[in-house]
Design a protein around this motif. Sequence first.
Motif, PDB file in Angstrom:
ATOM      1  N   MET A   1     -14.187  -8.444  -9.817  1.00 24.33           N
ATOM      2  CA  MET A   1     -14.072  -7.075 -10.270  1.00 24.33           C
ATOM      3  C   MET A   1     -15.412  -6.535 -10.758  1.00 24.33           C
ATOM      4  SD  MET A   1     -12.060  -4.651 -10.549  1.00 24.33           S
ATOM      5  CE  MET A   1     -11.712  -3.200 -11.435  1.00 24.33           C
ATOM      6  N   SER A   2     -16.314  -7.392 -11.232  1.00 27.57           N
ATOM      7  CA  SER A   2     -17.595  -6.922 -11.769  1.00 27.57           C
ATOM      8  C   SER A   2     -18.419  -6.191 -10.720  1.00 27.57           C
ATOM      9  CB  SER A   2     -18.391  -8.078 -12.356  1.00 27.57           C
ATOM     10  OG  SER A   2     -18.764  -9.004 -11.356  1.00 27.57           O
ATOM     11  N   ILE A   3     -18.209  -6.489  -9.469  1.00 23.95           N
ATOM     12  CA  ILE A   3     -18.952  -5.795  -8.406  1.00 23.95           C
ATOM     13  C   ILE A   3     -18.528  -4.331  -8.317  1.00 23.95           C
ATOM     14  CG2 ILE A   3     -17.436  -6.365  -6.452  1.00 23.95           C
ATOM     15  CD1 ILE A   3     -21.233  -6.548  -6.327  1.00 23.95           C
ATOM     16  N   CYS A   4     -17.281  -4.040  -8.666  1.00 27.13           N
ATOM     17  CA  CYS A   4     -16.772  -2.667  -8.604  1.00 27.13           C
ATOM     18  C   CYS A   4     -17.361  -1.768  -9.679  1.00 27.13           C
ATOM     19  CB  CYS A   4     -15.254  -2.657  -8.732  1.00 27.13           C
ATOM     20  SG  CYS A   4     -14.396  -3.462  -7.393  1.00 27.13           S
ATOM     21  N   THR A   5     -17.865  -2.328 -10.746  1.00 31.65           N
ATOM     22  CA  THR A   5     -18.376  -1.531 -11.857  1.00 31.65           C
ATOM     23  C   THR A   5     -19.881  -1.306 -11.780  1.00 31.65           C
ATOM     24  OG1 THR A   5     -18.651  -3.469 -13.264  1.00 31.65           O
ATOM     25  CG2 THR A   5     -16.518  -2.342 -13.363  1.00 31.65           C
ATOM     26  N   GLN A   6     -20.504  -1.666 -10.688  1.00 36.57           N
ATOM     27  CA  GLN A   6     -21.948  -1.510 -10.554  1.00 36.57           C
ATOM     28  C   GLN A   6     -22.333  -0.038 -10.462  1.00 36.57           C
ATOM     29  OE1 GLN A   6     -24.327  -4.122 -10.707  1.00 36.57           O
ATOM     30  NE2 GLN A   6     -22.423  -4.954 -11.519  1.00 36.57           N
ATOM     31  N   ASP A   7     -23.493   0.303 -11.033  1.00 39.99           N
ATOM     32  CA  ASP A   7     -23.959   1.693 -11.023  1.00 39.99           C
ATOM     33  C   ASP A   7     -24.778   2.035  -9.776  1.00 39.99           C
ATOM     34  OD1 ASP A   7     -26.366   0.377 -11.506  1.00 39.99           O
ATOM     35  OD2 ASP A   7     -26.747   1.341 -13.428  1.00 39.99           O
ATOM     36  N   PHE A   8     -24.937   1.088  -8.891  1.00 39.11           N
ATOM     37  CA  PHE A   8     -25.722   1.312  -7.666  1.00 39.11           C
ATOM     38  C   PHE A   8     -24.927   2.228  -6.721  1.00 39.11           C
ATOM     39  CE2 PHE A   8     -27.443   0.267  -3.487  1.00 39.11           C
ATOM     40  CZ  PHE A   8     -28.804   0.358  -3.741  1.00 39.11           C
ATOM     41  N   PRO A   9     -25.519   3.347  -6.305  1.00 40.00           N
ATOM     42  CA  PRO A   9     -24.792   4.253  -5.407  1.00 40.00           C
ATOM     43  C   PRO A   9     -24.695   3.660  -3.996  1.00 40.00           C
ATOM     44  CG  PRO A   9     -27.030   5.035  -5.737  1.00 40.00           C
ATOM     45  CD  PRO A   9     -26.857   3.835  -6.631  1.00 40.00           C
ATOM     46  N   GLN A  10     -23.702   4.085  -3.270  1.00 44.72           N
ATOM     47  CA  GLN A  10     -23.513   3.696  -1.865  1.00 44.72           C
ATOM     48  C   GLN A  10     -23.424   2.181  -1.674  1.00 44.72           C
ATOM     49  OE1 GLN A  10     -26.827   5.595   0.016  1.00 44.72           O
ATOM     50  NE2 GLN A  10     -25.943   7.620  -0.190  1.00 44.72           N
TER      51      GLN A  10
ATOM     52  N   GLU B   1     -23.817  -3.202   6.730  1.00 42.98           N
ATOM     53  CA  GLU B   1     -24.568  -2.076   7.297  1.00 42.98           C
ATOM     54  C   GLU B   1     -25.833  -1.747   6.522  1.00 42.98           C
ATOM     55  OE1 GLU B   1     -22.005   1.253   7.981  1.00 42.98           O
ATOM     56  OE2 GLU B   1     -20.439  -0.010   8.843  1.00 42.98           O
ATOM     57  N   GLY B   2     -25.985  -2.280   5.318  1.00 43.99           N
ATOM     58  CA  GLY B   2     -27.132  -1.945   4.478  1.00 43.99           C
ATOM     59  C   GLY B   2     -28.372  -2.754   4.809  1.00 43.99           C
TER      60      GLY B   2
ATOM     61  N   ASP C   1     -17.935 -15.835  -9.141  1.00 44.73           N
ATOM     62  CA  ASP C   1     -19.123 -15.234  -9.752  1.00 44.73           C
ATOM     63  C   ASP C   1     -18.750 -13.943 -10.476  1.00 44.73           C
ATOM     64  OD1 ASP C   1     -20.661 -17.211  -8.582  1.00 44.73           O
ATOM     65  OD2 ASP C   1     -21.299 -15.958  -6.903  1.00 44.73           O
ATOM     66  N   THR C   2     -19.512 -13.633 -11.516  1.00 45.43           N
ATOM     67  CA  THR C   2     -19.352 -12.383 -12.249  1.00 45.43           C
ATOM     68  C   THR C   2     -20.734 -11.820 -12.522  1.00 45.43           C
ATOM     69  OG1 THR C   2     -17.357 -13.189 -13.338  1.00 45.43           O
ATOM     70  CG2 THR C   2     -18.455 -11.329 -14.356  1.00 45.43           C
ATOM     71  N   LEU C   3     -20.910 -10.537 -12.256  1.00 49.28           N
ATOM     72  CA  LEU C   3     -22.151  -9.863 -12.615  1.00 49.28           C
ATOM     73  C   LEU C   3     -21.978  -9.366 -14.042  1.00 49.28           C
ATOM     74  CD1 LEU C   3     -22.678  -7.862  -9.300  1.00 49.28           C
ATOM     75  CD2 LEU C   3     -23.751 -10.004  -9.981  1.00 49.28           C
ATOM     76  N   SER C   4     -22.820  -9.833 -14.953  1.00 53.26           N
ATOM     77  CA  SER C   4     -22.621  -9.562 -16.380  1.00 53.26           C
ATOM     78  C   SER C   4     -23.083  -8.176 -16.808  1.00 53.26           C
ATOM     79  CB  SER C   4     -23.321 -10.623 -17.226  1.00 53.26           C
ATOM     80  OG  SER C   4     -24.701 -10.623 -16.955  1.00 53.26           O
ATOM     81  N   SER C   5     -23.752  -7.463 -15.937  1.00 49.97           N
ATOM     82  CA  SER C   5     -24.234  -6.124 -16.261  1.00 49.97           C
ATOM     83  C   SER C   5     -23.856  -5.159 -15.141  1.00 49.97           C
ATOM     84  CB  SER C   5     -25.753  -6.157 -16.415  1.00 49.97           C
ATOM     85  OG  SER C   5     -26.292  -4.857 -16.357  1.00 49.97           O
ATOM     86  N   SER C   6     -23.547  -3.935 -15.503  1.00 51.80           N
ATOM     87  CA  SER C   6     -23.240  -2.921 -14.475  1.00 51.80           C
ATOM     88  C   SER C   6     -24.523  -2.448 -13.786  1.00 51.80           C
ATOM     89  CB  SER C   6     -22.506  -1.735 -15.097  1.00 51.80           C
ATOM     90  OG  SER C   6     -23.322  -1.104 -16.060  1.00 51.80           O
ATOM     91  N   HIS C   7     -25.664  -2.927 -14.251  1.00 54.46           N
ATOM     92  CA  HIS C   7     -26.957  -2.564 -13.658  1.00 54.46           C
ATOM     93  C   HIS C   7     -27.529  -3.673 -12.775  1.00 54.46           C
ATOM     94  CE1 HIS C   7     -26.730   0.636 -16.574  1.00 54.46           C
ATOM     95  NE2 HIS C   7     -26.786  -0.229 -17.563  1.00 54.46           N
ATOM     96  N   ALA C   8     -26.810  -4.758 -12.575  1.00 51.93           N
ATOM     97  CA  ALA C   8     -27.347  -5.928 -11.874  1.00 51.93           C
ATOM     98  C   ALA C   8     -27.818  -5.591 -10.459  1.00 51.93           C
ATOM     99  CB  ALA C   8     -26.312  -7.054 -11.833  1.00 51.93           C
ATOM    100  N   VAL C   9     -27.010  -4.896  -9.692  1.00 51.77           N
ATOM    101  CA  VAL C   9     -27.388  -4.583  -8.309  1.00 51.77           C
ATOM    102  C   VAL C   9     -28.566  -3.612  -8.287  1.00 51.77           C
ATOM    103  CG1 VAL C   9     -26.613  -3.588  -6.125  1.00 51.77           C
ATOM    104  CG2 VAL C   9     -25.093  -5.111  -7.404  1.00 51.77           C
ATOM    105  N   SER C  10     -28.538  -2.623  -9.174  1.00 56.94           N
ATOM    106  CA  SER C  10     -29.668  -1.677  -9.247  1.00 56.94           C
ATOM    107  C   SER C  10     -30.969  -2.400  -9.585  1.00 56.94           C
ATOM    108  CB  SER C  10     -29.395  -0.597 -10.303  1.00 56.94           C
ATOM    109  OG  SER C  10     -28.337   0.216  -9.911  1.00 56.94           O
ATOM    110  N   LEU C  11     -30.901  -3.321 -10.526  1.00 59.86           N
ATOM    111  CA  LEU C  11     -32.082  -4.089 -10.923  1.00 59.86           C
ATOM    112  C   LEU C  11     -32.614  -4.921  -9.755  1.00 59.86           C
ATOM    113  CD1 LEU C  11     -34.038  -5.058 -13.128  1.00 59.86           C
ATOM    114  CD2 LEU C  11     -32.353  -6.805 -13.713  1.00 59.86           C
ATOM    115  N   LEU C  12     -31.717  -5.576  -9.050  1.00 62.36           N
ATOM    116  CA  LEU C  12     -32.133  -6.371  -7.888  1.00 62.36           C
ATOM    117  C   LEU C  12     -32.756  -5.485  -6.806  1.00 62.36           C
ATOM    118  CD1 LEU C  12     -29.096  -8.771  -7.658  1.00 62.36           C
ATOM    119  CD2 LEU C  12     -31.451  -9.427  -8.141  1.00 62.36           C
ATOM    120  N   TYR C  13     -32.145  -4.349  -6.557  1.00 62.73           N
ATOM    121  CA  TYR C  13     -32.670  -3.425  -5.543  1.00 62.73           C
ATOM    122  C   TYR C  13     -34.059  -2.918  -5.936  1.00 62.73           C
ATOM    123  CZ  TYR C  13     -33.221   0.623  -2.536  1.00 62.73           C
ATOM    124  OH  TYR C  13     -33.713   1.534  -1.640  1.00 62.73           O
TER     125      TYR C  13
END
Length: 114
Positions: free
Chosen positions: A1-10, A71-72, A82-94
């Motif tokens: 579920m933590s992937i659904c709460t990420q702030d990364f658009p698209q 597609e990305g 796995d759980t992403l502990s921050s809603s900014h994790a994907v944005s930070l990685l990107y």
Amino acid sequence: MSICTQDFPQLEILIIDDNETRAEQKSCSSFIKTLIKQNKALEHAKHFKYICHEGNRGLVEARRTSFECAEGSYLLMVDSDDTLSSSHAVSLLYCTAEAHGWPDIVEFGATITG
């Protein structure tokens, strides 16, 4: 579920079902449908792709399927335990990947819980 709460658009979310039995596959499919229905307000609930293997092919084939279907420009593997502990994790990685000129791999730490 933590992937659904990420702030990364698209964000595109691929779910590769590599369960062995038909009953497990039906259970997984039902869970995904319920997850999407219950989380329609989340932006990323609109971007789920559910892909079901016919039987267990193993981790390597599940990863290969995700590479073939994504597609990305980047692919992040988040396994079922796995759980992403921050809603900014994907944005930070990107942002890290972009800042360093499209590296092949961006690695970050993990915390073992439980």
